[in-house]
Motif scaffolding. Sequence first.
Motif, PDB file in Angstrom:
ATOM      1  N   ILE A 150       0.788  -1.225   0.000  1.00 47.02           N
ATOM      2  CA  ILE A 150       0.000   0.000   0.000  1.00 47.02           C
ATOM      3  C   ILE A 150       0.822   1.278   0.000  1.00 47.02           C
ATOM      4  CG2 ILE A 150      -1.952  -1.125   1.134  1.00 47.02           C
ATOM      5  CD1 ILE A 150      -1.039   0.240   3.739  1.00 47.02           C
TER       6      ILE A 150
ATOM      7  N   LEU B 180      -2.989  -7.534  -1.864  1.00 46.45           N
ATOM      8  CA  LEU B 180      -4.267  -6.951  -2.288  1.00 46.45           C
ATOM      9  C   LEU B 180      -5.287  -8.027  -2.640  1.00 46.45           C
ATOM     10  CD1 LEU B 180      -3.023  -3.999  -4.550  1.00 46.45           C
ATOM     11  CD2 LEU B 180      -3.464  -3.992  -2.087  1.00 46.45           C
TER      12      LEU B 180
ATOM     13  N   ARG C  20      -7.029   0.438  -4.811  1.00 44.96           N
ATOM     14  CA  ARG C  20      -5.735   0.388  -4.121  1.00 44.96           C
ATOM     15  C   ARG C  20      -5.509   1.560  -3.164  1.00 44.96           C
ATOM     16  NH1 ARG C  20      -0.573  -2.115  -6.873  1.00 44.96           N
ATOM     17  NH2 ARG C  20       0.758  -2.283  -5.047  1.00 44.96           N
TER      18      ARG C  20
ATOM     19  N   ALA D 231      -6.955   0.758   0.230  1.00 43.62           N
ATOM     20  CA  ALA D 231      -6.683  -0.592   0.732  1.00 43.62           C
ATOM     21  C   ALA D 231      -6.737  -0.665   2.249  1.00 43.62           C
ATOM     22  CB  ALA D 231      -5.324  -1.080   0.226  1.00 43.62           C
ATOM     23  N   ARG D 232      -6.242   0.373   2.921  1.00 44.87           N
ATOM     24  CA  ARG D 232      -6.293   0.367   4.389  1.00 44.87           C
ATOM     25  C   ARG D 232      -7.735   0.272   4.886  1.00 44.87           C
ATOM     26  NH1 ARG D 232      -1.725   3.869   4.466  1.00 44.87           N
ATOM     27  NH2 ARG D 232      -0.075   3.152   5.876  1.00 44.87           N
TER      28      ARG D 232
END
Length: 249
Positions: A82, A176, A224, A227-228
């Motif tokens: 990330i 991912l 993306r 992503a967190r």
Amino acid sequence: MNIDAIYGLPGQHEAELIYTLTEVVRMRPDRIALFGYAHVPWMKRHQAMIREADLPDVVERHNLAELAAAFLVDNGYARIGIDHFARPHDALAVAAREGRLRRNFQGYTVDRADALIGLGASSIGRLPQGYVQNASAIADYSRRVTSGRLAVTKGLALSQEDVVRAHVIERLMCDLTFKRSDVARRFGPMAQAVIADAALLAQADSDGLVRASDDGFAITERGRPFARAIAAHFDAYLAGTQARHSAAV
């Protein structure tokens, strides 16, 4: 050589960020960690001296992050997880290509050890059984160490479901994606709750941020930057906490 680069600083705009990254790339570091400035004046009181008006808003932060990522990729760095970038020959880049990447409190790593021992005041350690944290105040930490006692003041034991969720979150932060069959093989019936969460998240997504297949769940390229937040959906404790955090992007 590793370099940390920060976006979202007070008064930082696209030109300033690209200038900084140009100087970084000129040094040809093996790895670059691209972090967003964390404005947490409720924790770091000195940050209250920074005017909120001088900080980029969430859209500007997102644009700066994407600009920086594109610049580093264009200059030959592989995007790792990330927020990291590495030259193609680097061990992190190789591990990412081979699906061997790991992530712990220190960031991305190729270390396969199942224990991380934190040294120093407030440091957090991870053991197979759970997490431990040392005394936060330096004076208290020093007293404990000089008297021959353990510096640990907090501990949290992991349940079986915690272990499953930690594995899935780590895979999402590294690759991912994760395979449902792999999670089921590793954890048996305990994996079902996480697999069901993934299916519900994919069904609810109308923005193309995640994708589900017969045997997989993946964060798309469009997703993306988030992503967190997507990985946090699998954290069973996050929704119930009152803690305040810095911006995720």
